[in-house]
Write a protein that holds these residues in place. Structure first.
Motif, short mmCIF file in Angstrom:
data_model
loop_
_atom_site.label_atom_id
_atom_site.label_comp_id
_atom_site.label_asym_id
_atom_site.label_seq_id
_atom_site.Cartn_x
_atom_site.Cartn_y
_atom_site.Cartn_z
N GLY A 18 107.58 20.11 58.57
CA GLY A 18 107.77 18.82 59.23
C GLY A 18 106.99 18.70 60.52
N HIS A 19 107.28 17.64 61.27
CA HIS A 19 106.58 17.30 62.51
C HIS A 19 107.56 17.32 63.67
N VAL A 20 107.18 18.01 64.74
CA VAL A 20 108.00 18.08 65.95
C VAL A 20 107.14 17.71 67.14
N THR A 21 107.63 16.77 67.97
CA THR A 21 106.90 16.34 69.17
C THR A 21 107.64 16.84 70.40
N ILE A 22 106.91 17.50 71.30
CA ILE A 22 107.46 17.98 72.56
C ILE A 22 106.94 17.08 73.68
N ALA A 23 107.84 16.30 74.30
CA ALA A 23 107.45 15.38 75.36
C ALA A 23 108.17 15.70 76.67
#
Length: 208
Positions: free
Chosen positions: A52-57
């Motif tokens: 899957g896709h994980v975004t770290i902001a």
């Protein structure tokens, strides 16, 4: 985690500092994002797996580093928040590390393993650590990726739709016939390009 019901985009707002024994994103169907004024601290690692896709902001200071296995970890949301990571970044089984920085950013975490390093931004990303990208394909989409470390940099392949700078030589260690693809108006700024022994005899450069 893909056991949740409802929306396939799961936003986690972290407004305090946490120190877990470890952090695992094991997602395929759902996309996760981590934002807020807090972050993950301590010495344990962050794992991204499941495809899957994980975004770290947000800004995370855990020194255990990050391991990306067959999924995508994106640093920055491309809309105002760069995100921050500490510790080494390891790519496994073709895992992808994407940087979508909203402003120019310096990355001090060393990157290694087998996978993809992608800049999806019109801004500059400075690689300030000693990286082992000999089995990593690098893609620059629109911005500038700059290697500031002396001693040259070896990459598996380079797909360029922007600018790539290297303080010393740029070396290609992959086994593909066309390790270098350059789109129109792209720029390579490096003292020398070297094709290492791993490249086939009929190696060529694509100009598109």
């Amino acid at each position: 985690d893909d056991t949740l019901s409802g929306t396939q985009n799961t936003n986690i707002l972290l407004n305090t500092t946490v120190n877990p024994g470890g952090t695992l994103f094991n997602n395929l169907s759902y996309n996760y994002s981590l934002a807020g004024s807090g972050g993950i601290a301590g010495t344990n690692a962050i794992f991204v797996s499941g495809g899957g896709h994980v975004t770290i902001a947000n800004t995370n200071t855990t020194s255990g580093g990050v391991q990306v296995t067959s999924g995508t970890l994106q640093l920055g949301d491309g809309a105002g928040k760069n995100g921050g990571l500490a510790g080494p970044i390891t790519l496994v089984n073709g895992g992808a590390f994407v940087v979508a920085n909203s402003v120019d950013q310096t990355l001090a975490s060393p990157i290694s393993g087998t996978g993809n390093l992608i800049l999806n931004s019109p801004n500059t990303l400075i690689l300030a650590a000693s990286n082992d990208l000999s089995h990593v394909a690098v893609t620059v989409n629109g911005g500038t990726m700059s290697n500031s470390v002396a001693g040259g940099l070896a990459v598996s392949a380079l797909n360029l739709a922007g600018t790539f700078k290297s303080r010393d030589s740029l070396m290609f260690s992959g086994t593909t016939n066309s390790p270098l693809t350059i789109l129109q108006n792209s720029v390579i700024d490096t003292p020398a390009m070297i094709f290492l022994a791993g490249a086939p005899n009929n190696t060529y450069i694509n100009f598109n």
